[in-house]
Design an enzyme around this catalytic site. Sequence first.
Site, PDB file in Angstrom:
ATOM      1  N   LYS A 172       0.869  -1.169   0.000  1.00  0.00           N
ATOM      2  CA  LYS A 172       0.000   0.000   0.000  1.00  0.00           C
ATOM      3  C   LYS A 172       0.913   1.228   0.000  1.00  0.00           C
ATOM      4  CE  LYS A 172      -3.419   2.496   2.778  1.00  0.00           C
ATOM      5  NZ  LYS A 172      -3.991   2.642   4.141  1.00  0.00           N
ATOM      6  N   ILE A 173       0.977   1.887  -1.143  1.00  0.00           N
ATOM      7  CA  ILE A 173       1.873   3.020  -1.311  1.00  0.00           C
ATOM      8  C   ILE A 173       1.074   4.305  -1.153  1.00  0.00           C
ATOM      9  CG2 ILE A 173       3.588   4.111  -2.796  1.00  0.00           C
ATOM     10  CD1 ILE A 173       4.277   1.225  -1.957  1.00  0.00           C
TER      11      ILE A 173
END
Length: 303
Positions: free
Chosen positions: A165-166
């Site tokens: 999850k960026i």
Amino acid sequence: MTKYSGIWPVAPTPFHPDGTVDYEGMKRVIDCMVDQGNDGICILANYSEQFLISDEERRKLTEISLAHVAGRLPVIVTVSHFATQIAVERAQHAKDHGAAMVMMMAPYHGALMRGTAEQTFEQFARVGDVGLPIMVQDAPLSGVDLPVPLLLRMAREIEMVKLFKIECPQTAAKLRALVAEGGDAIEGPFDGEEAITLLADLEAGATGTMTSAMIPDQIKPVLRHFAAGDLIAATEAYARVLPALNHENRQCGFRSAKAAMVEGGVIASDFCRHPIAPLHPQTKEALFRLIRPLDPVVLNWGK
């Protein structure tokens, strides 16, 4: 090949007006999120106010949430902690009670105690030994730099590190590099930050998003149209929700989903523990003005 996709919002943690956790309300939050048509649910994340919850409350919320979901949707349990032993214990507890995966930030405590690249790698490896898939949360909150080469090493050398999850600045650029260089090792590239950069991130290779629980049913069409190859329809769907997402991201934060759930009769109170201030009435009024025309599930669920 990518295995993880779709929309996996963060469940808010409801409190009674006296500040105690509303465990029955938590069940209603879960039910509403199932009815929103989500692909999964994340609990105890930053948008769940994890930093305002005691260890015992966390344990109980994990058990109640997983029991109440009862397999209707897969659940990610956030297990971040500076101490590796505690992160491992949290992951094991989540696994014991039926979690599908866990999410972690890099180890940090305050502004100055931050894990090195090697310490971060070692913590994720030890949590990986628990045997649940791990989503790496690359969030500015930790203050820990997670460069693409480190993320690639984790994906290739830690069997359970599968999702990313960026949500750092220039998310699309980082996702693009991660997907291009990681190949099949990157099984779930996701974006975060309430989908405020969703369209650019999808074009960069994201296959999923972790939003708040406010209007995920209205965001999901963006992913559906994009996956079908219809960029025009995806762009139109994104433009439709963007004003609400911008207001949430820039003005409300995690308070928005709870405000919407109170308005829709899901929970009884949008109380946030001190030192978090309540939403200003004007900010809340603007939020509802932006989301009502979208007719999201949350505003009708409890009525």
